[in-house]
Design a protein around this motif. Structure first.
Motif, PDB file in Angstrom:
ATOM      1  N   UNK A   1      -5.606  -6.206  -3.533  1.00 43.06           N
ATOM      2  CA  UNK A   1      -6.537  -4.836  -3.567  1.00 43.06           C
ATOM      3  C   UNK A   1      -5.565  -3.652  -3.551  1.00 43.06           C
ATOM      4  N   UNK A   2      -4.541  -3.545  -2.616  1.00 43.19           N
ATOM      5  CA  UNK A   2      -3.530  -2.226  -2.523  1.00 43.19           C
ATOM      6  C   UNK A   2      -2.793  -2.223  -3.722  1.00 43.19           C
ATOM      7  N   UNK A   3      -2.478  -3.068  -4.390  1.00 45.72           N
ATOM      8  CA  UNK A   3      -1.747  -3.109  -5.810  1.00 45.72           C
ATOM      9  C   UNK A   3      -2.821  -2.385  -6.849  1.00 45.72           C
ATOM     10  N   UNK A   4      -3.938  -2.954  -6.908  1.00 45.28           N
ATOM     11  CA  UNK A   4      -4.784  -2.502  -7.916  1.00 45.28           C
ATOM     12  C   UNK A   4      -5.228  -1.074  -7.632  1.00 45.28           C
ATOM     13  N   UNK A   5      -5.273  -0.746  -6.208  1.00 51.55           N
ATOM     14  CA  UNK A   5      -5.712   0.614  -6.080  1.00 51.55           C
ATOM     15  C   UNK A   5      -4.452   1.409  -6.422  1.00 51.55           C
ATOM     16  N   UNK A   6      -3.320   1.224  -6.164  1.00 49.52           N
ATOM     17  CA  UNK A   6      -2.031   1.766  -6.354  1.00 49.52           C
ATOM     18  C   UNK A   6      -2.189   2.062  -7.662  1.00 49.52           C
TER      19      UNK A   6
ATOM     20  N   UNK B   1       0.843  -1.112  -0.057  1.00 52.64           N
ATOM     21  CA  UNK B   1      -0.083   0.174  -0.019  1.00 52.64           C
ATOM     22  C   UNK B   1       0.821   1.232   0.065  1.00 52.64           C
ATOM     23  N   UNK B   2       2.195   1.321   0.405  1.00 52.97           N
ATOM     24  CA  UNK B   2       2.862   2.443   0.752  1.00 52.97           C
ATOM     25  C   UNK B   2       3.524   2.614  -0.541  1.00 52.97           C
ATOM     26  N   UNK B   3       3.271   2.044  -1.637  1.00 54.94           N
ATOM     27  CA  UNK B   3       3.809   1.844  -2.898  1.00 54.94           C
ATOM     28  C   UNK B   3       2.902   2.731  -3.998  1.00 54.94           C
ATOM     29  N   UNK B   4       1.618   3.063  -3.482  1.00 46.87           N
ATOM     30  CA  UNK B   4       0.669   3.917  -4.207  1.00 46.87           C
ATOM     31  C   UNK B   4       0.991   5.295  -4.588  1.00 46.87           C
ATOM     32  N   UNK B   5       1.936   6.100  -3.792  1.00 43.35           N
ATOM     33  CA  UNK B   5       2.196   7.339  -4.120  1.00 43.35           C
ATOM     34  C   UNK B   5       3.412   7.403  -5.152  1.00 43.35           C
ATOM     35  N   UNK B   6       4.083   6.224  -5.242  1.00 41.70           N
ATOM     36  CA  UNK B   6       5.257   6.191  -6.227  1.00 41.70           C
ATOM     37  C   UNK B   6       4.383   5.766  -7.573  1.00 41.70           C
ATOM     38  N   UNK B   7       3.557   4.596  -7.638  1.00 40.08           N
ATOM     39  CA  UNK B   7       2.792   4.320  -8.872  1.00 40.08           C
ATOM     40  C   UNK B   7       1.987   5.252  -9.437  1.00 40.08           C
ATOM     41  N   UNK B   8       1.335   6.141  -8.711  1.00 38.19           N
ATOM     42  CA  UNK B   8       0.412   7.304  -8.951  1.00 38.19           C
ATOM     43  C   UNK B   8       1.009   8.435  -9.422  1.00 38.19           C
ATOM     44  N   UNK B   9       2.346   8.642  -9.180  1.00 35.09           N
ATOM     45  CA  UNK B   9       3.198   9.696  -9.569  1.00 35.09           C
ATOM     46  C   UNK B   9       3.116  10.000 -10.995  1.00 35.09           C
ATOM     47  N   UNK B  10       3.097  11.319 -11.575  1.00 36.97           N
ATOM     48  CA  UNK B  10       2.999  11.639 -12.785  1.00 36.97           C
ATOM     49  C   UNK B  10       4.349  11.336 -13.690  1.00 36.97           C
ATOM     50  N   UNK B  11       5.452  11.058 -12.586  1.00 34.90           N
ATOM     51  CA  UNK B  11       6.781  10.946 -13.244  1.00 34.90           C
ATOM     52  C   UNK B  11       7.103   9.613 -13.016  1.00 34.90           C
ATOM     53  N   UNK B  12       6.155   8.586 -12.676  1.00 33.51           N
ATOM     54  CA  UNK B  12       6.709   7.044 -12.535  1.00 33.51           C
ATOM     55  C   UNK B  12       6.790   6.951 -13.878  1.00 33.51           C
TER      56      UNK B  12
END
Length: 243
Positions: A70-75, A41-52
């Protein structure tokens, strides 16, 4: 980073350190068995970053369960760079609940707009060695459409999961939206999906009828306006010839 005794706290620290890394394309976390759903779940900000720029994540031999799926899918919602998410379904501890989260990520059928906003870039989710036998059929189908460069995945998903198109949300643009709608159906014809040609024509006519039925005076007024314009042009031409 595989087999490095990384747990949730260390993964969270890693993610914070990678937040400004715009050229990171692969992240291998396999065999770090202490990682749980909280760490993913802590990876979400990285995955959702525009610069990812991440394209591939490996999570083999990690029992993250349905909560992790679910955490991965949401991220991954809104992510445009990821292509491959590798894990061993039999060892990850996920059930139909976790797979349902991936299915919704790839094709949210709750509305046409949500289907359009689904993920259309992921090409592989699941097993090692490109064996997808443990992947549910609907997830395999959506991934196949994402992977096929000859088609528009968003259009395919909309056409295959929505039998009727609700035009009411577009009525606010009145008849200005009609050319856009017709152009969309023409583009959909190019998908080449078997058996859709006749269905597309029927749905196009049905959608056009919904517009005409909802605002008949605009349609009638438009026709009358065109006729008056033709009459004025004819009168000016006759006046010019008389002179």
């Amino acid at each position: 980073l595989s087999s490095n005794n990384i747990d949730d706290l260390r993964l969270c620290a890693l993610v914070e350190g990678m937040s400004n890394c715009s050229n990171l394309e692969k992240l291998f976390l396999s065999d770090n068995r202490s990682i749980t759903a909280a760490g993913l779940r802590s990876m979400s900000p990285l995955l959702q970053s525009e610069s990812c720029s991440l394209q591939r994540i490996a999570l083999e031999n990690i029992n993250f369960g349905d909560d992790g799926a679910i955490s991965l899918a949401d991220g991954l919602r809104g992510n445009k760079s990821m292509r491959t998410l590798r894990f061993a379904p039999m060892q990850s501890g996920i059930s139909h609940v976790g797979w349902a989260a991936f299915s919704k990520l790839l094709c949210d059928t709750s509305s046409i707009n949500n289907t359009y906003l689904s993920n259309h870039t992921l090409e592989w989710v699941g097993s090692l060695f490109y064996d997808d036998s443990d992947t549910p059929p609907d997830v395999r189908r959506y991934l196949l459409w994402n992977k096929d460069q000859r088609i528009d995945a968003a259009i395919c998903k909309i056409l295959m999961t929505h039998d009727h198109f609700d035009m009411k949300p577009f009525f606010q643009w009145k008849l200005k939206f009609l050319p856009v709608m017709v152009a969309w159906f023409e583009r959909a014809q190019e998908t080449g999906l078997a058996g859709l040609k006749q269905s597309l024509e029927s749905r196009k006519l049905s959608s056009m009828y919904d517009f005409v039925r909802s605002m008949p005076m605009l349609v009638l007024g438009g026709n009358q306006g065109q006729e008056k314009t033709r009459q004025r042009s004819r009168k000016r031409r006759l006046d010019g010839e008389a002179k």
